[in-house]
Design a protein around this motif. Structure first.
Motif, PDB file in Angstrom:
ATOM      1  N   LYS A 201       0.783   4.295   2.271  1.00  0.00           N
ATOM      2  CA  LYS A 201       1.381   4.231   3.655  1.00  0.00           C
ATOM      3  C   LYS A 201       2.888   4.526   3.821  1.00  0.00           C
ATOM      4  O   LYS A 201       3.545   4.488   4.630  1.00  0.00           O
TER       5      LYS A 201
ATOM      6  N   GLU B 249       5.669  -3.033   5.789  1.00  0.00           N
ATOM      7  CA  GLU B 249       4.523  -3.207   4.705  1.00  0.00           C
ATOM      8  C   GLU B 249       4.418  -4.862   4.007  1.00  0.00           C
ATOM      9  O   GLU B 249       3.652  -4.822   3.537  1.00  0.00           O
TER      10      GLU B 249
ATOM     11  N   ASP C 207       0.871  -1.225   0.103  1.00  0.00           N
ATOM     12  CA  ASP C 207       0.102  -0.043  -0.255  1.00  0.00           C
ATOM     13  C   ASP C 207       0.884   1.307   0.229  1.00  0.00           C
ATOM     14  O   ASP C 207       1.383   1.563   1.094  1.00  0.00           O
TER      15      ASP C 207
ATOM     16  N   GLU D  29       9.960   1.329   6.284  1.00  0.00           N
ATOM     17  CA  GLU D  29       8.404   1.289   6.068  1.00  0.00           C
ATOM     18  C   GLU D  29       8.364   0.172   5.096  1.00  0.00           C
ATOM     19  O   GLU D  29       7.402  -0.486   5.062  1.00  0.00           O
TER      20      GLU D  29
END
Length: 215
Positions: free
Chosen positions: A173, A186, A170, A182
């Motif tokens: 995000k 994810e 995504d 990150e």
């Protein structure tokens, strides 16, 4: 074949560092890979050779700095995206040096060429490459930080880790330039396989390590 390749990487770990103590830093040692402790498919780099070879000058910072060509077969039918991480765990820091971070790689691809890592027209969006995927932040800025171990700090290993996901990341995000943490967050619950190549910056060896091992 991929288990033999993984074994070569472990052998290289011992030869370069004398220990595998640095390997806990690797992307593929994180919680997201708990169900896949070992590689699940095959990857190759025709330009450099088998995993466990020494890095050639054309692919180092002081040479051409080219991103190595990668090839792999089609993997599981439920693959929705690939993520590619290039890292050096043999630093003196608590975390690996991240040389490349790429996501949104199409599951229809079965290889990447150096031309895929050229930045695309900015009109199509920031951090987009000609290969149709995006790059995130690395330890040196830019698209890719070519291998260049610190002077007189010994040999280092460079891991090229390709990860198959059963769901796309995504991107809403992520930061505009996605970070390593990150991406690590994810991919949780989405990993369905991975593979890696490892190359050593071993200038004192004139032969690839897999040849040395066979003697």
């Amino acid at each position: 074949m991929h288990y033999f390749q993984y074994g070569i990487g472990c052998f290289l770990s011992l030869l370069v560092t004398g220990t595998k103590g640095q390997d806990h830093k690797l992307f593929t040692k994180r919680h997201a890979f708990a169900n896949y402790p070992y590689p699940t498919f095959f990857i190759e780099c025709p330009e450099i050779g088998a995993s466990g070879s020494s890095m050639d000058a054309a692919h180092t910072y002081d040479g051409g700095g080219y991103f190595p060509e990668l090839k792999w077969p089609t993997t599981r039918a439920d693959t929705q995206e690939y993520v590619l991480v290039c890292e050096d765990p043999d630093t003196s820091f608590a975390e690996s040096a991240i040389h490349g971070l790429y996501y949104g790689i199409s599951p229809v691809l079965v290889g990447l060429h150096v031309s895929d890592f050229i930045e695309a027209d900015s009109i199509r969006g920031p951090y987009l490459l000609r290969g149709g995927f995006k790059y995130g932040a690395n330890s040196g800025g830019g698209v890719y930080l070519a291998p260049r171990p610190a002077r007189r700090k010994g040999a280092h290993r460079y891991f090229y880790e390709l990860v198959a996901l059963n769901q796309t990341i995504d991107q809403s995000k992520l930061s505009p330039m996605a970070t390593f943490e990150e991406i690590s967050r994810e991919i949780e619950g989405k990993v369905i396989g991975w593979v890696s190549l490892v190359y050593g910056f071993l200038c004192q060896l004139s032969q690839p390590l897999f040849r040395f091992m066979s003697t």
